[in-house]
Every structure is written in C-alpha cells, then in structure tokens.
Design a protein around this motif. Structure first.
Motif, PDB file in Angstrom:
ATOM      1  N   SER A   8       0.841  -1.182   0.000  1.00 10.91           N
ATOM      2  CA  SER A   8       0.000   0.000   0.000  1.00 10.91           C
ATOM      3  C   SER A   8       0.884   1.242   0.000  1.00 10.91           C
ATOM      4  CB  SER A   8      -0.889  -0.003   1.249  1.00 10.91           C
ATOM      5  OG  SER A   8      -1.381   1.273   1.515  1.00 10.91           O
ATOM      6  N   PRO A   9       0.685   2.162  -0.956  1.00  6.31           N
ATOM      7  CA  PRO A   9       1.497   3.386  -0.947  1.00  6.31           C
ATOM      8  C   PRO A   9       1.342   4.169   0.349  1.00  6.31           C
ATOM      9  CG  PRO A   9       0.376   3.127  -3.051  1.00  6.31           C
ATOM     10  CD  PRO A   9      -0.168   2.062  -2.141  1.00  6.31           C
ATOM     11  N   ALA A  10       0.107   4.243   0.864  1.00  4.49           N
ATOM     12  CA  ALA A  10      -0.098   4.960   2.119  1.00  4.49           C
ATOM     13  C   ALA A  10       0.595   4.251   3.271  1.00  4.49           C
ATOM     14  CB  ALA A  10      -1.594   5.094   2.397  1.00  4.49           C
ATOM     15  N   GLY A  11       0.498   2.922   3.287  1.00  2.75           N
ATOM     16  CA  GLY A  11       1.166   2.160   4.339  1.00  2.75           C
ATOM     17  C   GLY A  11       2.673   2.288   4.257  1.00  2.75           C
ATOM     18  N   THR A  16       7.669   4.552   6.331  1.00  2.00           N
ATOM     19  CA  THR A  16       8.855   5.372   6.076  1.00  2.00           C
ATOM     20  C   THR A  16       8.927   6.543   7.049  1.00  2.00           C
ATOM     21  OG1 THR A  16       8.839   4.769   3.733  1.00  2.00           O
ATOM     22  CG2 THR A  16      10.061   6.756   4.342  1.00  2.00           C
ATOM     23  N   ALA A  17       7.787   7.196   7.276  1.00  2.62           N
ATOM     24  CA  ALA A  17       7.748   8.322   8.217  1.00  2.62           C
ATOM     25  C   ALA A  17       8.091   7.867   9.626  1.00  2.62           C
ATOM     26  CB  ALA A  17       6.367   8.974   8.188  1.00  2.62           C
ATOM     27  N   VAL A  18       7.555   6.712  10.038  1.00  3.22           N
ATOM     28  CA  VAL A  18       7.847   6.199  11.377  1.00  3.22           C
ATOM     29  C   VAL A  18       9.326   5.873  11.508  1.00  3.22           C
ATOM     30  CG1 VAL A  18       7.462   4.245  12.936  1.00  3.22           C
ATOM     31  CG2 VAL A  18       5.514   5.366  11.840  1.00  3.22           C
ATOM     32  N   ALA A 163      16.914  -3.286  11.144  1.00  2.00           N
ATOM     33  CA  ALA A 163      15.682  -2.714  11.692  1.00  2.00           C
ATOM     34  C   ALA A 163      14.817  -2.109  10.587  1.00  2.00           C
ATOM     35  CB  ALA A 163      16.019  -1.660  12.742  1.00  2.00           C
ATOM     36  N   VAL A 164      15.440  -1.402   9.642  1.00  2.00           N
ATOM     37  CA  VAL A 164      14.672  -0.800   8.545  1.00  2.00           C
ATOM     38  C   VAL A 164      14.060  -1.886   7.667  1.00  2.00           C
ATOM     39  CG1 VAL A 164      14.858   0.583   6.444  1.00  2.00           C
ATOM     40  CG2 VAL A 164      15.956   1.364   8.542  1.00  2.00           C
ATOM     41  N   LEU A 165      14.814  -2.920   7.384  1.00  2.00           N
ATOM     42  CA  LEU A 165      14.292  -3.999   6.552  1.00  2.00           C
ATOM     43  C   LEU A 165      13.113  -4.691   7.222  1.00  2.00           C
ATOM     44  CD1 LEU A 165      17.554  -5.616   5.166  1.00  2.00           C
ATOM     45  CD2 LEU A 165      16.053  -3.954   4.097  1.00  2.00           C
ATOM     46  N   ARG A 166      13.213  -4.918   8.516  1.00  2.00           N
ATOM     47  CA  ARG A 166      12.106  -5.552   9.230  1.00  2.00           C
ATOM     48  C   ARG A 166      10.881  -4.640   9.254  1.00  2.00           C
ATOM     49  NH1 ARG A 166      12.286 -10.672   9.272  1.00  2.00           N
ATOM     50  NH2 ARG A 166      10.783 -10.642  10.970  1.00  2.00           N
ATOM     51  N   ALA A 167      11.098  -3.335   9.427  1.00  2.00           N
ATOM     52  CA  ALA A 167       9.970  -2.404   9.500  1.00  2.00           C
ATOM     53  C   ALA A 167       9.256  -2.270   8.167  1.00  2.00           C
ATOM     54  CB  ALA A 167      10.464  -1.037   9.970  1.00  2.00           C
ATOM     55  N   THR A 168       9.997  -2.350   7.071  1.00  5.81           N
ATOM     56  CA  THR A 168       9.401  -2.151   5.748  1.00  5.81           C
ATOM     57  C   THR A 168       9.064  -3.457   5.050  1.00  5.81           C
ATOM     58  OG1 THR A 168      11.594  -2.048   4.733  1.00  5.81           O
ATOM     59  CG2 THR A 168      10.607   0.037   5.408  1.00  5.81           C
ATOM     60  N   ARG A 169       9.241  -4.568   5.720  1.00  2.00           N
ATOM     61  CA  ARG A 169       9.081  -5.888   5.098  1.00  2.00           C
ATOM     62  C   ARG A 169       7.712  -6.079   4.451  1.00  2.00           C
ATOM     63  NH1 ARG A 169       9.214 -11.608   8.377  1.00  2.00           N
ATOM     64  NH2 ARG A 169       8.815 -12.918   6.588  1.00  2.00           N
TER      65      ARG A 169
END
Length: 199
Positions: A8-11, A16-18, A163-169
């Motif tokens: 989802s683009p919004a998701g 990304t913002a978080v 951490a970034v990879l897990r958050a954006t998975r």
C-alpha cells in the motif's frame, strides 16, 4: 498459505515516516550522547535513508532523504546552516536508490553500499560546510573526522539496516519472505540474507 497483502502506498509512506522519526529520536537521544573517541557519532539518520533508498528505489530515497535531512536541520541541537542535511540526504537517497537495481546477486553488496553512502554523505556534508564557510569544516578537521565517521557508520549499519528492513518488510512490492521468521527477507536488499528463491 494466504498471499501477503499488496503493498500500500499509504502504508509504505507511513512506515517510512515512522522509520525517520524513530531514527531521529535515537540519533538525538542516544547516538549524539555516546562518548566515542574523536568526538564523532554514527549518523543513524543517514544509514536509515540509505537503507530506505536501497529497499524502495530512488524516488522514495530522495523524498525520505530530503524530509529526514530537513528534520535533522531544524531539530535541536542543530548548529549549522539549514538545508545542508536536506541536500546531502536527498542526494544520497537518490544515488543509493538508483544504484539499488544493480544489487541483485551478492549478499555483501548492500553493506558496501551502506558504507559508500556513509562515506559520500559525510564528505558531501563536509564539502557543503567548506563552501558555506563553516569554521568547523576546515580540511584538517574534516580529514581527521571523516574516517572515524565512516567507521562508526559501518559498525552501526547492520543494526540500522536490519531494523529498517524488518519495519518495511510488509510493503515490499507484494513479495513475502520465506523460511525463518527472524531472517531478513530475500526481497529486501536483493539477496541480503544470501538465500535463494527456493527457500
């Protein structure tokens, strides 16, 4: 098994913002207070921008870099010309995102990209300081601080990148990681974990 939800683009924008907000908070409250040799701290925000760019491409990297840099420019204890971090992070986000298409095979390549992004970001920031007449950006100071900055960034990069990879998975173009739940997804960083599609 059920198919994963489509990206989802919004998701993706929300995640990304978080990531940017959390990284900024950690930079100001933890990393900047570390009593490391040389008086230099790792740039967690730059590492997060590089990781986001490698995952999502040049447009996301550029926008995330600009917003993260602008926030880093104004968040206390900012003591430099506003716009320097925004410019540097925007350029690094774009370049790393553009280079991400070339990182398909080798599992170690993304970490070299993070190291290269850290080096380029540090040098660009110092260079803009010299152009703008920042007295702290003299050649002697820069030449002694850049190696330490890059070293600390490289040491911190596995933690930030993971951490970034897990958050954006969840928002990786509808692809899902297979195998161990704690493994970095194969779709992330294009074979960062070194696993093949058959796993």
């Amino acid at each position: 098994m059920l198919n994963p939800p489509e990206a989802s683009p919004a998701g993706r924008a929300a995640v990304t913002a978080v990531v940017i907000v959390v990284t900024l908070v950690l930079q100001v409250s933890v990393a900047n207070r570390l009593p490391l040799p040389g008086g230099v701290q790792p740039d967690l925000v730059l590492l997060a921008v590089v990781a986001l760019a490698l995952v999502a491409g040049s447009m996301t990297g550029m926008v995330a870099g600009f917003l993260a840099g602008l926030a880093a420019d104004i968040i206390p204890p900012a003591d430099h010309t506003i716009g320097r971090y925004a410019l540097v992070y925007c350029l690094i986000g774009y370049l790393c995102g553009a280079a991400s298409a070339e990182m398909d095979r080798q599992s170690a390549v993304p970490f070299f990209a993070v190291a290269a992004g850290a080096l380029a970001g540090t040098v660009l920031y110092a260079g803009t300081g010299m152009i703008l007449g920042d007295p702290r950006a003299g050649w002697a100071t820069v030449s002694s601080m850049v190696p330490l900055q890059v070293l600390y960034d490289v040491i911190a990069s596995p933690f930030v990148v993971w951490a970034v990879l897990r958050a954006t998975r969840r928002y990786e173009r509808g692809e899902r990681a297979r195998g161990d739940r704690l493994a970095v997804p194969a779709a992330r960083y294009r074979a960062m974990s070194g696993r093949s599609e058959t796993l």
